[in-house]
Design a protein around this motif. Structure first.
Motif, PDB file in Angstrom:
ATOM      1  N   TYR A   9      55.909  47.752  17.851  1.00 32.69           N
ATOM      2  CA  TYR A   9      56.304  46.342  17.753  1.00 32.69           C
ATOM      3  C   TYR A   9      57.570  46.156  16.931  1.00 32.69           C
ATOM      4  CZ  TYR A   9      53.840  47.099  13.370  1.00 32.69           C
ATOM      5  OH  TYR A   9      53.428  47.627  12.179  1.00 32.69           O
ATOM      6  N   ALA A  10      57.957  47.154  16.133  1.00 34.07           N
ATOM      7  CA  ALA A  10      59.159  47.021  15.307  1.00 34.07           C
ATOM      8  C   ALA A  10      60.381  46.857  16.201  1.00 34.07           C
ATOM      9  CB  ALA A  10      59.323  48.244  14.410  1.00 34.07           C
ATOM     10  N   GLY A  11      61.088  45.749  16.004  1.00 37.72           N
ATOM     11  CA  GLY A  11      62.289  45.483  16.778  1.00 37.72           C
ATOM     12  C   GLY A  11      62.035  45.050  18.211  1.00 37.72           C
ATOM     13  N   GLN A  12      60.785  44.869  18.584  1.00 38.48           N
ATOM     14  CA  GLN A  12      60.442  44.534  19.965  1.00 38.48           C
ATOM     15  C   GLN A  12      60.391  43.020  20.190  1.00 38.48           C
ATOM     16  OE1 GLN A  12      59.526  47.508  22.305  1.00 38.48           O
ATOM     17  NE2 GLN A  12      60.936  48.015  20.647  1.00 38.48           N
ATOM     18  N   ARG A  13      60.321  42.636  21.460  1.00 36.71           N
ATOM     19  CA  ARG A  13      60.197  41.228  21.849  1.00 36.71           C
ATOM     20  C   ARG A  13      58.718  40.930  22.086  1.00 36.71           C
ATOM     21  NH1 ARG A  13      62.771  38.754  26.236  1.00 36.71           N
ATOM     22  NH2 ARG A  13      63.195  36.983  24.868  1.00 36.71           N
ATOM     23  N   VAL A  14      58.188  39.974  21.343  1.00 34.82           N
ATOM     24  CA  VAL A  14      56.759  39.688  21.346  1.00 34.82           C
ATOM     25  C   VAL A  14      56.535  38.258  21.841  1.00 34.82           C
ATOM     26  CG1 VAL A  14      54.693  39.470  19.909  1.00 34.82           C
ATOM     27  CG2 VAL A  14      56.359  41.285  19.444  1.00 34.82           C
ATOM     28  N   LEU A  15      55.577  38.100  22.763  1.00 32.01           N
ATOM     29  CA  LEU A  15      55.191  36.776  23.243  1.00 32.01           C
ATOM     30  C   LEU A  15      53.763  36.496  22.796  1.00 32.01           C
ATOM     31  CD1 LEU A  15      55.521  34.195  24.969  1.00 32.01           C
ATOM     32  CD2 LEU A  15      54.699  35.539  26.940  1.00 32.01           C
ATOM     33  N   ILE A  16      53.566  35.394  22.061  1.00 33.01           N
ATOM     34  CA  ILE A  16      52.245  34.981  21.613  1.00 33.01           C
ATOM     35  C   ILE A  16      51.846  33.743  22.387  1.00 33.01           C
ATOM     36  CG2 ILE A  16      50.846  34.225  19.656  1.00 33.01           C
ATOM     37  CD1 ILE A  16      52.725  35.771  17.823  1.00 33.01           C
ATOM     38  N   GLU A  30      61.890  39.904  17.880  1.00 35.10           N
ATOM     39  CA  GLU A  30      61.770  38.512  18.286  1.00 35.10           C
ATOM     40  C   GLU A  30      60.294  38.180  18.472  1.00 35.10           C
ATOM     41  OE1 GLU A  30      63.990  37.791  21.833  1.00 35.10           O
ATOM     42  OE2 GLU A  30      65.923  38.301  20.932  1.00 35.10           O
ATOM     43  N   VAL A  31      59.915  36.985  18.043  1.00 34.71           N
ATOM     44  CA  VAL A  31      58.547  36.502  18.242  1.00 34.71           C
ATOM     45  C   VAL A  31      58.634  35.130  18.887  1.00 34.71           C
ATOM     46  CG1 VAL A  31      56.376  35.842  17.162  1.00 34.71           C
ATOM     47  CG2 VAL A  31      57.663  37.799  16.272  1.00 34.71           C
ATOM     48  N   ALA A  32      58.094  35.017  20.098  1.00 26.77           N
ATOM     49  CA  ALA A  32      58.116  33.754  20.836  1.00 26.77           C
ATOM     50  C   ALA A  32      56.702  33.201  20.944  1.00 26.77           C
ATOM     51  CB  ALA A  32      58.708  33.954  22.227  1.00 26.77           C
ATOM     52  N   PHE A  33      56.577  31.888  20.789  1.00 28.57           N
ATOM     53  CA  PHE A  33      55.293  31.203  20.930  1.00 28.57           C
ATOM     54  C   PHE A  33      55.321  30.308  22.156  1.00 28.57           C
ATOM     55  CE2 PHE A  33      55.218  32.161  16.400  1.00 28.57           C
ATOM     56  CZ  PHE A  33      53.882  32.451  16.169  1.00 28.57           C
ATOM     57  N   VAL A  48      55.580  43.128  24.136  1.00 33.13           N
ATOM     58  CA  VAL A  48      54.184  42.976  23.731  1.00 33.13           C
ATOM     59  C   VAL A  48      53.762  41.547  24.038  1.00 33.13           C
ATOM     60  CG1 VAL A  48      52.504  43.137  21.844  1.00 33.13           C
ATOM     61  CG2 VAL A  48      54.485  44.667  21.876  1.00 33.13           C
ATOM     62  N   VAL A  49      52.659  41.389  24.739  1.00 38.12           N
ATOM     63  CA  VAL A  49      52.132  40.068  25.104  1.00 38.12           C
ATOM     64  C   VAL A  49      50.745  39.924  24.483  1.00 38.12           C
ATOM     65  CG1 VAL A  49      51.475  38.523  26.988  1.00 38.12           C
ATOM     66  CG2 VAL A  49      53.441  40.071  27.257  1.00 38.12           C
ATOM     67  N   ILE A  50      50.522  38.805  23.787  1.00 34.68           N
ATOM     68  CA  ILE A  50      49.279  38.600  23.046  1.00 34.68           C
ATOM     69  C   ILE A  50      48.627  37.308  23.499  1.00 34.68           C
ATOM     70  CG2 ILE A  50      48.262  38.310  20.744  1.00 34.68           C
ATOM     71  CD1 ILE A  50      51.108  39.547  19.795  1.00 34.68           C
ATOM     72  N   ASN A  51      47.397  37.402  23.975  1.00 29.76           N
ATOM     73  CA  ASN A  51      46.656  36.182  24.265  1.00 29.76           C
ATOM     74  C   ASN A  51      45.915  35.758  23.010  1.00 29.76           C
ATOM     75  OD1 ASN A  51      45.431  33.972  25.550  1.00 29.76           O
ATOM     76  ND2 ASN A  51      43.612  35.186  26.005  1.00 29.76           N
ATOM     77  N   ALA A  52      46.422  34.727  22.345  1.00 30.16           N
ATOM     78  CA  ALA A  52      45.773  34.150  21.168  1.00 30.16           C
ATOM     79  C   ALA A  52      45.323  32.733  21.482  1.00 30.16           C
ATOM     80  CB  ALA A  52      46.729  34.163  19.977  1.00 30.16           C
ATOM     81  N   SER A  53      45.128  32.464  22.779  1.00 33.26           N
ATOM     82  CA  SER A  53      44.633  31.167  23.224  1.00 33.26           C
ATOM     83  C   SER A  53      43.150  31.291  23.553  1.00 33.26           C
ATOM     84  CB  SER A  53      45.400  30.712  24.471  1.00 33.26           C
ATOM     85  OG  SER A  53      44.904  31.379  25.622  1.00 33.26           O
ATOM     86  N   ALA A  76      55.371  47.208  29.176  1.00 35.40           N
ATOM     87  CA  ALA A  76      54.818  46.261  28.209  1.00 35.40           C
ATOM     88  C   ALA A  76      53.335  46.529  27.944  1.00 35.40           C
ATOM     89  CB  ALA A  76      55.015  44.834  28.715  1.00 35.40           C
ATOM     90  N   ALA A  77      52.874  46.054  26.776  1.00 35.42           N
ATOM     91  CA  ALA A  77      51.472  46.164  26.390  1.00 35.42           C
ATOM     92  C   ALA A  77      50.905  44.765  26.191  1.00 35.42           C
ATOM     93  CB  ALA A  77      51.335  46.968  25.098  1.00 35.42           C
ATOM     94  N   LEU A  78      49.603  44.624  26.455  1.00 37.52           N
ATOM     95  CA  LEU A  78      48.924  43.345  26.296  1.00 37.52           C
ATOM     96  C   LEU A  78      47.701  43.521  25.412  1.00 37.52           C
ATOM     97  CD1 LEU A  78      48.191  40.581  28.816  1.00 37.52           C
ATOM     98  CD2 LEU A  78      46.225  41.689  27.752  1.00 37.52           C
ATOM     99  N   VAL A  79      47.488  42.542  24.521  1.00 31.77           N
ATOM    100  CA  VAL A  79      46.266  42.499  23.725  1.00 31.77           C
ATOM    101  C   VAL A  79      45.677  41.099  23.835  1.00 31.77           C
ATOM    102  CG1 VAL A  79      45.207  42.808  21.460  1.00 31.77           C
ATOM    103  CG2 VAL A  79      47.185  44.198  22.097  1.00 31.77           C
TER     104      VAL A  79
END
Length: 319
Positions: free
Chosen positions: A121-128, A157-160, A196-201, A222-225
Motif C-alpha cells: 500500500y505504500a505509495g499506492q492508489r487506494v479506493l475506500i 493517494e487515498v480516495a473516498f 487497493v480497493v476496500i469495501n468499508a460500506s 489490484a487487491a480487494l479487501v
C-alpha cells in the motif's frame, strides 16, 4: 459472577458482531474474569446510554461498531491521535479520574492485515468505499504514517466514495489536513485505476445488496479487501477471486487489532500472548469455507501478482 468485569459492544444492529466470539474465549484462555456482551443501542440513545452505563462500577469498557464510531466522539473527554484525525473511535474506557477516553484501532488493524496478506500500500492508489467510522479509521492509518514509525510509509493517494452527499468530503478534508498522502473524494464507485480497493460500506450485509463496486473494472494487479464480518466470503470477494484477483475478507482486520484492544483495557500479558500467536483466534472465527486460509500466505505463493521480496505489490505487472 459477582466479580466479573463487564465489557459491552455497542451497535445498531449487533447481529453481525464477531468480537465476543474471539474475546470471550481469550478471556477464558488467559484466566481473565471478564465478559464481552453485545448491546443493541439506537443512535438517538447513544450518548445517554454510554454515560449511564459507566455509572456501573463493573462496566469497565466498550467496543464500538456501526453506526456509533463517529457519533460517540460527542461523549468522550479525550481520545488518541488517530481518533482525532479520523473523527471516530472503536474502543471506550473510563479512566481512574472518571473521564471517558476513546481509542481507534480499526485502521491499524487493517494496515497490519495488509502486511499479513502481503498486499502493498505504500505509495499506492487506494479506493475506500464508504465514509463511516471504519472507513475513516482505515483512511487515517493509510494516509498518515504514525509518528515514530519511519519504516511504515503512507499510501500515495487515498480516495473516498460514499453516496451520501458531503459525507466522503468531510472525512477526506479532516484526514487530508494531517496526511502525507493526497486524500480526496471521487464521484463514483468505479475501481479502475486503483491498486487497493476496500469495501468499508454496509453493502454485503444483506443478500439483496448490490456489489459495492464493479470488480470487472478493477486493474489486473489490484487487491480487494471487504471488511464486513458477516456473510464471508461476500459476493464481492467471490467475484474478485473469480477474476483471479487478490481478495480477502475482513477477519484479519479484527484479529490484527485484538492485542491493541487488550492493551487499551489493561490486559498487557494477554496482549503479548495474542501478538505472538493469533492462530487460535482465527480458528474461532474463520468459517469452514475459509479454514484453509488460516495459515499466513508466503510471499512466493503469488509471484504472478507482482509481490516482491518485501511484500510490496508492484504497480507494473504484466497481465
Amino acid at each position: 459472577s459477582g466479580t466479573t468485569d463487564v465489557y459491552l459492544i455497542l451497535g445498531d444492529p449487533v447481529e453481525q458482531v464477531r468480537a465476543p466470539e474471539s474475546f470471550n474465549p481469550i478471556f477464558a484462555r488467559m484466566g481473565i474474569d471478564a465478559v464481552l456482551v453485545p448491546v443493541h443501542v439506537a443512535p438517538e440513545n447513544l450518548n445517554a446510554f454510554v454515560k449511564t452505563a459507566f455509572l456501573a462500577k463493573n462496566i469497565k469498557g466498550m467496543w464500538v461498531t456501526i453506526p456509533h464510531k463517529a457519533p460517540i466522539m460527542n461523549v468522550l473527554d479525550s481520545c488518541d491521535n488517530l481518533g482525532r484525525i479520523a473523527g471516530a473511535v472503536n474502543a471506550v474506557r473510563r479512566n481512574a479520574a472518571g473521564q471517558i477516553e476513546g481509542g481507534l484501532f480499526d485502521g491499524e488493524g487493517f494496515v497490519a492485515a495488509l502486511d499479513y496478506f502481503h498486499i502493498g500500500y505504500a505509495g499506492q492508489r487506494v479506493l475506500i468505499l464508504g465514509a463511516g467510522g471504519a472507513a475513516a479509521a482505515i483512511g487515517a492509518s493509510m494516509a498518515c504514517a504514525p509518528a515514530g514509525s519511519p519504516a511504515r510509509a503512507a499510501s500515495g493517494e487515498v480516495a473516498f466514495y460514499d453516496p451520501a452527499a458531503g459525507k466522503a468530503q468531510a472525512v477526506a478534508d479532516r484526514i487530508g489536513a494531517s496526511s502525507q498522502a493526497r486524500v480526496f473524494t471521487v464521484d463514483s464507485n468505479d475501481p479502475a485505476g486503483f491498486d487497493v480497493v476496500i469495501n468499508a460500506s454496509p453493502l454485503g450485509l444483506k443478500p439483496t445488496d448490490p456489489l459495492p463496486c464493479d470488480v470487472s473494472r478493477m486493474e489486473t494487479h489490484a487487491a480487494l479487501v471487504d471488511i464486513l464480518m458477516k456473510n464471508q466470503p461476500t459476493p464481492v470477494v467471490r467475484a474478485a477471486r473469480q477474476r483471479g484477483l487478490v481478495a480477502h475478507p475482513g477477519f484479519e482486520m479484527m484479529i490484527q487489532q485484538t492485542h491493541l484492544y487488550l492493551d487499551f483495557f489493561g490486559f498487557t500479558k494477554a496482549a503479548a500472548s495474542v501478538r505472538r500467536d493469533s492462530d487460535f483466534v482465527r480458528e474461532l472465527i474463520y468459517p469452514a469455507e475459509l479454514v484453509g486460509e488460516i495459515r499466513r500466505p508466503a510471499v512466493t505463493e503469488f509471484p504472478e501478482r507482482g509481490v516482491d521480496a518485501t511484500g510490496s505489490l508492484s504497480r507494473l505487472v504484466t497481465p
